[in-house]
Design an enzyme around this catalytic site. Sequence first.
Site, PDB file in Angstrom:
ATOM      1  N   ALA A  62      -5.512  92.002  21.170  1.00 29.76           N
ATOM      2  CA  ALA A  62      -5.996  92.143  19.795  1.00 29.76           C
ATOM      3  C   ALA A  62      -4.791  92.422  18.886  1.00 29.76           C
ATOM      4  O   ALA A  62      -3.795  91.703  18.965  1.00 29.76           O
ATOM      5  CB  ALA A  62      -7.079  93.209  19.696  1.00 29.76           C
ATOM      6  N   SER A  63      -4.823  93.467  18.062  1.00 33.55           N
ATOM      7  CA  SER A  63      -3.753  93.668  17.072  1.00 33.55           C
ATOM      8  C   SER A  63      -2.433  94.161  17.644  1.00 33.55           C
ATOM      9  O   SER A  63      -1.458  94.305  16.894  1.00 33.55           O
ATOM     10  CB  SER A  63      -4.228  94.618  15.965  1.00 33.55           C
ATOM     11  N   VAL A  64      -2.349  94.376  18.934  1.00 34.73           N
ATOM     12  CA  VAL A  64      -1.031  94.581  19.550  1.00 34.73           C
ATOM     13  C   VAL A  64      -0.221  93.285  19.453  1.00 34.73           C
ATOM     14  O   VAL A  64       1.003  93.294  19.571  1.00 34.73           O
ATOM     15  CB  VAL A  64      -1.185  95.069  21.009  1.00 34.73           C
ATOM     16  N   THR A  65      -0.915  92.173  19.187  1.00 36.99           N
ATOM     17  CA  THR A  65      -0.217  90.913  18.905  1.00 36.99           C
ATOM     18  C   THR A  65       0.662  91.024  17.662  1.00 36.99           C
ATOM     19  O   THR A  65       1.737  90.415  17.588  1.00 36.99           O
ATOM     20  CB  THR A  65      -1.260  89.792  18.686  1.00 36.99           C
ATOM     21  N   LYS A  66       0.219  91.791  16.672  1.00 41.01           N
ATOM     22  CA  LYS A  66       0.898  91.815  15.368  1.00 41.01           C
ATOM     23  C   LYS A  66       2.374  92.212  15.451  1.00 41.01           C
ATOM     24  O   LYS A  66       3.220  91.538  14.862  1.00 41.01           O
ATOM     25  CB  LYS A  66       0.157  92.733  14.401  1.00 41.01           C
TER      26      LYS A  66
END
Length: 372
Positions: free
Chosen positions: A59-63
Amino acid sequence: MSIAARVDALIDRVIEEERITGAVVLVYQDCEPILEKAAGFADREAGMPVRLDTIFRYASVTKPIVAVTALAMIEKGLLKLDDRVSQYLPWFRPKAPDGREGAITIGHLLTHTSGLLYDPALELLPEGQRMTLGLGNTDLSLEDNFSSHNAIPLAFEPGSRWGYSFATDILGGVLAALHGGTLEDAVVQHVAGPLGMADARFHVTDPARLAVAYADHPGRPVRMPDPWVSGDEDNWRTVFSPSRIFNPRAFQSGGAGMAGTAQDVMRLLEMLRKDGAGLLPATLAKAALSNQIANLEGEPGYRFTFVGGLVTDPAAAGTALPKGVIQWGGVYGNTWFIDPAERLTVVSLTNNALEGCNGAYPEMLRAAVYDR
């Protein structure tokens, strides 16, 4: 009691209580692991335990991975912070609130000051034109999905406010266009490859190691349906699709689309903490962990860096984290933080949405680290 002992005991407790189904928690200090713990189940129903190399949906660990890719490309002279997004994505031209074309720059995307939002404003779009925001399954390309935003105004003039958003999806589109391939190609060439982040990809490198996603439910977490909608009519609703990671037609979401291991995340964060560690110059690595939004407030008690929230007022933030720590997470069940003063980096990946990211667990973990 040491940090490692406190965190170890906490993880055992939350697994036993079934607050968390499966987790990998890494605690590094002074470049050395003081705790590397795998606990619980990657697949509870099959009795498959979590291992240190278990793959989780980020999820937002991709960012921060995509943000660092942008910084690496900036360092190589391929991109500039003040470049207009429309220079690279001519199809993405949302209007400012006053009707002019929004002057969104790469810097605005990196700092979530673009005027884009993750919020119900997207419901202004007709039913058949609503955007998928990186977690729900889709066969749409990035352009087909996000060009719909041209029909509705930005929430604010770029640079005037902070608002968490799908800006990193648009940033990913810029990087892919600039690189001349997919976003994954750019990430691997500039960041994941050099850092040895072997499993951090927009596809699953080894399906046998992928953790099953679990959804919050009264009593105990349940195996996540596909799709699963969190929230209710009075709160922001998020559509999850665990199968999205297996769909090669879904656009590669720079904000939410990757999967990988906890060690992959630790390699990225430790590189930043160690002043770039050869991947970035020290000045740029330090900038990545510094306030980039001046006096604009992010979440209460936070400012925002290029990669996450910077704690400026722990009381206002309601956190055990001290001032100066950078933290963020991923709604599939993940949280991380860097404490530059204590030379400490913590990564926790779980397979529990939303508990592992937005529930009580992340603050329990922070309190265990700081003995509070």
